[in-house]
Design an enzyme around this catalytic site. Structure first.
Site, mmCIF file in Angstrom:
data_model
loop_
_atom_site.group_PDB
_atom_site.id
_atom_site.type_symbol
_atom_site.label_atom_id
_atom_site.label_comp_id
_atom_site.label_asym_id
_atom_site.label_seq_id
_atom_site.Cartn_x
_atom_site.Cartn_y
_atom_site.Cartn_z
ATOM 1 N N ASP A 107 -25.993 -7.897 0.291
ATOM 2 C CA ASP A 107 -26.920 -7.074 1.053
ATOM 3 C C ASP A 107 -26.390 -5.650 1.114
ATOM 4 O O ASP A 107 -25.728 -5.249 2.061
ATOM 5 C CB ASP A 107 -27.070 -7.652 2.460
ATOM 6 N N CYS A 112 -17.800 -7.200 40.312
ATOM 7 C CA CYS A 112 -18.057 -7.645 41.677
ATOM 8 C C CYS A 112 -16.725 -7.633 42.412
ATOM 9 O O CYS A 112 -15.724 -8.129 41.904
ATOM 10 C CB CYS A 112 -18.636 -9.063 41.649
ATOM 11 N N ASP A 168 0.814 -1.219 0.000
ATOM 12 C CA ASP A 168 0.000 0.000 0.000
ATOM 13 C C ASP A 168 0.850 1.273 0.000
ATOM 14 O O ASP A 168 0.529 2.243 -0.670
ATOM 15 C CB ASP A 168 -0.921 0.028 1.223
ATOM 16 N N GLU A 199 -24.909 -16.978 -7.573
ATOM 17 C CA GLU A 199 -24.145 -15.873 -6.981
ATOM 18 C C GLU A 199 -24.658 -15.592 -5.574
ATOM 19 O O GLU A 199 -25.823 -15.811 -5.295
ATOM 20 C CB GLU A 199 -24.352 -14.577 -7.803
ATOM 21 N N TYR A 201 1.912 2.201 -3.389
ATOM 22 C CA TYR A 201 0.797 2.766 -4.148
ATOM 23 C C TYR A 201 0.620 4.243 -3.770
ATOM 24 O O TYR A 201 0.498 5.110 -4.633
ATOM 25 C CB TYR A 201 -0.477 1.972 -3.844
ATOM 26 N N ASP A 202 0.623 4.499 -2.470
ATOM 27 C CA ASP A 202 0.445 5.873 -2.006
ATOM 28 C C ASP A 202 1.550 6.789 -2.542
ATOM 29 O O ASP A 202 1.309 7.943 -2.869
ATOM 30 C CB ASP A 202 0.443 5.930 -0.475
ATOM 31 N N LEU A 222 -36.011 -9.134 -7.801
ATOM 32 C CA LEU A 222 -35.994 -10.594 -7.851
ATOM 33 C C LEU A 222 -37.123 -11.149 -7.005
ATOM 34 O O LEU A 222 -37.448 -10.596 -5.950
ATOM 35 C CB LEU A 222 -34.682 -11.117 -7.271
ATOM 36 N N ARG A 237 -30.772 2.531 -7.732
ATOM 37 C CA ARG A 237 -31.877 1.836 -8.382
ATOM 38 C C ARG A 237 -33.192 2.620 -8.216
ATOM 39 O O ARG A 237 -34.007 2.663 -9.126
ATOM 40 C CB ARG A 237 -32.026 0.449 -7.753
ATOM 41 N N CYS A 275 -16.622 -14.971 45.672
ATOM 42 C CA CYS A 275 -17.885 -14.968 44.914
ATOM 43 C C CYS A 275 -18.013 -16.283 44.154
ATOM 44 O O CYS A 275 -17.161 -16.610 43.335
ATOM 45 C CB CYS A 275 -17.910 -13.783 43.951
ATOM 46 N N LYS A 290 -26.324 -13.354 -2.802
ATOM 47 C CA LYS A 290 -27.205 -12.190 -2.863
ATOM 48 C C LYS A 290 -26.662 -11.161 -1.890
ATOM 49 O O LYS A 290 -26.784 -11.299 -0.673
ATOM 50 C CB LYS A 290 -28.640 -12.547 -2.515
ATOM 51 N N LYS A 326 -29.564 -17.646 -11.672
ATOM 52 C CA LYS A 326 -30.026 -17.026 -12.915
ATOM 53 C C LYS A 326 -29.818 -18.030 -14.044
ATOM 54 O O LYS A 326 -28.728 -18.619 -14.133
ATOM 55 C CB LYS A 326 -29.202 -15.767 -13.213
ATOM 56 N N TYR A 373 -22.905 -7.397 -11.043
ATOM 57 C CA TYR A 373 -23.530 -8.690 -11.317
ATOM 58 C C TYR A 373 -24.436 -8.718 -12.541
ATOM 59 O O TYR A 373 -25.050 -9.736 -12.811
ATOM 60 C CB TYR A 373 -24.268 -9.223 -10.096
ATOM 61 N N LYS A 410 -33.416 -17.197 -0.224
ATOM 62 C CA LYS A 410 -33.008 -16.404 0.943
ATOM 63 C C LYS A 410 -32.619 -17.276 2.135
ATOM 64 O O LYS A 410 -33.184 -18.340 2.347
ATOM 65 C CB LYS A 410 -34.161 -15.478 1.351
ATOM 66 N N CYS A 426 -23.075 -12.896 45.146
ATOM 67 C CA CYS A 426 -22.454 -13.010 46.479
ATOM 68 C C CYS A 426 -22.703 -11.789 47.357
ATOM 69 O O CYS A 426 -22.224 -11.735 48.486
ATOM 70 C CB CYS A 426 -20.958 -13.252 46.348
ATOM 71 N N GLU A 461 -23.857 -4.015 -6.797
ATOM 72 C CA GLU A 461 -24.261 -3.703 -5.429
ATOM 73 C C GLU A 461 -23.136 -2.958 -4.718
ATOM 74 O O GLU A 461 -22.000 -3.423 -4.688
ATOM 75 C CB GLU A 461 -24.542 -5.032 -4.704
ATOM 76 N N CYS A 516 -23.339 -7.403 44.205
ATOM 77 C CA CYS A 516 -23.259 -8.542 43.281
ATOM 78 C C CYS A 516 -24.503 -9.429 43.440
ATOM 79 O O CYS A 516 -24.841 -9.815 44.562
ATOM 80 C CB CYS A 516 -21.997 -9.351 43.570
HETATM 81 S S1 IVH Z 1 -29.592 -9.449 -10.260
HETATM 82 C C1 IVH Z 1 -33.129 -9.148 -12.623
HETATM 83 N N1 IVH Z 1 -27.757 -10.399 -8.670
HETATM 84 O O1 IVH Z 1 -31.263 -7.913 -5.171
HETATM 85 C C2 IVH Z 1 -31.896 -9.130 -11.900
HETATM 86 N N2 IVH Z 1 -29.310 -8.827 -7.792
HETATM 87 O O2 IVH Z 1 -34.296 -8.088 -5.392
HETATM 88 C C3 IVH Z 1 -31.913 -8.238 -10.741
HETATM 89 N N3 IVH Z 1 -28.937 -8.248 -5.446
HETATM 90 O O3 IVH Z 1 -32.042 -4.810 -6.510
HETATM 91 C C4 IVH Z 1 -30.642 -8.067 -10.090
HETATM 92 N N4 IVH Z 1 -27.174 -9.518 -5.166
HETATM 93 O O4 IVH Z 1 -29.909 -5.016 -5.148
HETATM 94 C C5 IVH Z 1 -28.819 -9.578 -8.779
HETATM 95 N N5 IVH Z 1 -26.051 -11.288 -7.361
HETATM 96 C C6 IVH Z 1 -27.103 -10.487 -7.483
HETATM 97 C C7 IVH Z 1 -27.587 -9.694 -6.432
HETATM 98 C C8 IVH Z 1 -28.698 -8.884 -6.615
HETATM 99 C C9 IVH Z 1 -27.996 -8.643 -4.603
HETATM 100 C C10 IVH Z 1 -30.018 -7.297 -5.110
HETATM 101 C C11 IVH Z 1 -30.100 -6.113 -5.989
HETATM 102 C C12 IVH Z 1 -31.495 -6.074 -6.514
HETATM 103 C C13 IVH Z 1 -32.210 -6.958 -5.569
HETATM 104 C C14 IVH Z 1 -33.354 -7.642 -6.284
#
Ligand code: IVH
Length: 668
Positions: A116, A425, A31, A112, A34-35, A81, A135, A431, A114, A289, A224, A313, A410, A172, A407
């Protein structure tokens, strides 16, 4: 080379290092290097402001705050989704897909995590980041270009030349778990704002009107999918497109893969669920997918969700419940830990009815009261905790949580040291709670490792008065044990065998087993190596202890105080006369500490061991390992890509050793 050429060269190098770091996860340089390159570019650009372009790696921060975000209408809507929670629902999804396609064979799915975080769209025109948007409702989002530019894993320019003229990529934005924790640690110390969870942290950070604030938040991005594609062709499969994206420098989640049919999906789901805690980012499930785009096209959409994809999920890790009471638990060192009694709630895959409240400061900071509706979180095997109070739902008769003055076990006075978060305590080993915890610790696997002595049994032994301190374990008779409830002849004998077996141990284990405050396994190892025998450790004092590498003033005080207590010395004497023994290391010690008095600095990547390992092995031989080079450094040990420490060593005339020389040193 003139300045202009050097600027171009630096930008190319920095872009390459960014790519190696963020996309390939395989940095070539440390690093600091790089800096250094970045600073060189900054100073050249300051000299020639006319050469600054928006794509320059220096131009990630600095945009002026906005009054509000402009609206962006998505040319192609950003879809959502559909979810499923059970295998049956997944099978039904797959069946629908195959029926619509008239496809008998198993479908190839891209699988993949999902993620968050927050979905965003980035538009690249001729390879340059032109606009970024959230979005929003899927049709219309907010223009967050300046904020996205501050995220280092979002390239300002694409790599290579084969990308389409207009390319919209979607992904994301998230806050890596480590960064989230680090950010909150710092905020806690500085009295700043605490972020509730990584997801809210990402969303809140991206929607800052001042890009300089966003730049201070450690955000990252995984891509993604794609939206607009003009002036160029992409591959015919989703998984191949992801590969193309990463070639162009767009970071793709490394856990993305392809699987065959529903059995492949379920295997993937299970493996990601297992890996969940060790991943660097938060997820709430996985996504499948249909991999082939021709099939995706044929399947089309219903309302706003594609028929060709589904999110599978995980059980929720956060749930709402109510606090119905608070209890204070007393630990080994007397620390009182408040625990909330909850209305039972199903979260993270189990029913939870207790959650830790950590300490009084946390309670105050989160403003938690009995009767409150709260969010509880249970992630993996971590103890459930209260994340947040829903103040709107607070009943009129909610009660404050008060630290008891005595306490609960005790009845000794509870004391709170100024500046410390924990209350304790003052009863010490008088104790029963502290006695129990001390004995549990003494017997635990990494300490004396007494087989057959579980937590419940320790409590039973203390409660019925058979054992008062660790040495009492070694005076137990078969008759006493066999007379206990739920204990037969055989288990009594097994326990006696376990106790007997624990007598042969090591000095490090024994020191650790004593349960001295702040002395964990690593410190116990250091002490054992340094003193070689217990007598020398007992006779040492606070000042002498502080001379040891890795022993700070607080730890030194705890150790010294421990050995000043007559009671502790009595127990130790009694344990040793019961037959606990180890091999003294004194004889070996003098020869072993071959590197006493020398100081080493490690730099670069070693092939045969990690830098941490090298450090530990050097320290075991008595050497000091420092992070910066000075004239007093004995030698710098340089692995591959050593960086500026080697330069510094050269300029100071400090000896430089390679890995081979290190091995010789360690084995000599
Ligand atoms: S694909 C039609 N891939 O999930 C395809 N979405 O409920 C739509 N998300 O708004 C997105 N990981 O924020 C896709 N590997 C992933 C994802 C992903 C998280 C989220 C994304 C989207 C929401 C859909």
């Amino acid at each position: 080379m003139n300045d202009k050429q050097r600027i171009t060269e630096l930008r190319e190098q920095l872009d390459l290092h960014n790519y190696r770091y963020y996309v390939l996860d395989d940095p070539e340089i440390p690093d600091v290097e790089y800096d250094r390159l970045l600073r060189e570019l900054e100073s050249l650009e300051q000299k020639h402001p006319e050469l600054v372009t928006p794509q320059s790696p220096t131009q990630r921060v600095g945009a002026a705050p906005l009054k509000g975000f402009a609206e962006v209408r998505h040319e192609l809507p950003m879809l959502s989704l559909r979810n499923c929670f059970t295998e049956d629902e997944l099978l039904a999804f797959d069946k629908r897909v195959r029926e619509r396609l008239g496809h008998e064979d198993e479908i190839e799915y891209a699988a993949e995590p999902k993620l968050d975080g927050l979905a965003v769209s980035l538009l690249y025109v001729n390879g340059r980041l032109e606009r970024a948007a959230t979005r929003g409702d899927g049709q219309q989002g907010e223009d967050v270009t300046q904020n996205i530019r501050t995220i280092k894993s979002a390239p300002l320019v694409l790599r290579g030349t084969s990308y389409p003229d207009r390319l919209e990529v979607r992904g994301e934005v998230y806050m890596p778990k480590k960064s989230f924790e680090k950010f909150n640690d710092q905020a806690r110390k500085a009295g700043g704002k605490i972020l509730v969870n990584p997801r809210n942290a990402a969303a809140g950070s991206l929607r800052q009107l001042d890009p300089k604030l966003t730049a201070q938040r450690p955000l990252a991005i995984y891509f993604y999918s794609v939206g607009i594609v003009e002036g160029g062709e992409l591959s015919t499969r989703h998984s191949e497109v992801l590969r193309q994206l990463s070639e162009w420098g767009l970071r793709v989640c490394p856990q993305s893969t392809t699987v065959l049919g529903t059995s492949g999906c379920i295997q993937y789901y299970t493996s990601i669920l297992e890996a969940r805690d060790s991943l660097g980012y938060e997820i709430d499930g996985v996504v499948y997918k249909v991999d082939r785009f021709d099939m995706q096209q044929e399947l089309g959409f219903v309302s706003r969700a594609p028929r060709w994809a589904i999110a599978h999920k995980f059980p929720a890790q956060e749930e709402l419940t109510r606090i119905i009471g608070v209890e204070f638990q007393v630990g080994r060192t007397g620390a009182l830990t408040p625990a909330a009694k909850l209305e039972p709630v199903f979260v993270g895959g189990v029913t939870v009815s207790n959650a830790t409240l950590h300490n009084m400061d946390e309670i105050q900071r989160k403003d938690i009261r009995i009767g409150d509706t709260v969010i509880v979180r249970r992630a993996g095997d971590v103890i459930p905790e209260v994340v947040k109070v829903l103040v709107d739902r607070r009943p009129a008769d909610a009660q404050f949580i008060i630290l008891p003055v005595r306490c609960p076990i005790c009845d000794s006075a509870v004391v709170r040291v100024e500046g410390e978060a924990v209350a304790r305590c003052s009863g010490g080993l008088a104790c029963p709670a502290q006695r129990k915890e001390a004995i549990k610790h003494f017997a635990s696997r990494r300490a004396m490792d007494i087989e057959g002595l579980g937590d419940k049994l320790v409590e039973q032994l203390v409660d019925c008065g058979l054992v008062n301190s660790a040495d009492g374990l070694y005076r137990l008779s078969h008759e006493q044990l066999a007379g206990l409830e739920r204990m037969g002849d055989k288990s009594a004998q097994n326990l006696l065998d376990g106790i007997e077996g624990s007598k042969k141990t090591t000095l490090a284990r024994f020191i650790y087993a004593l349960g001295i405050r702040e002395v964990g396994e690593a410190t116990a190892q250091v002490l054992s190596g340094y003193f070689g025998n217990l007598e020398a450790l007992i006779e040492s004092n606070e000042q002498a202890l502080q001379q040891i590498t890795d022993v700070g003033p607080i730890v030194a005080r705890h150790i010294a105080t421990f050995f000043l207590q007559p009671h502790n010395l009595e127990v130790i004497g009694s344990l040793r006369s019961a037959g606990i023994h180890w091999q003294d290391q004194q004889a070996m010690r003098a020869e072993q500490r071959t590197l006493e008095g020398s100081t080493f600095v490690l730099t670069g990547t070693l092939q045969g061991m990690t830098r941490d390992e090298a450090k530990q092995r050097l320290q075991a031989l008595g050497a000091k390992v420092s992070s910066s080079v000075s004239a007093r450094t004995t030698a710098v040990i340089a692995g591959e890509n050593p960086g500026s420490k080697q330069d510094k060593a050269e300029s100071l005339g400090v000896e430089i050793l390679d890995e081979n020389a290190l091995l010789k040193l360690l084995n000599s």
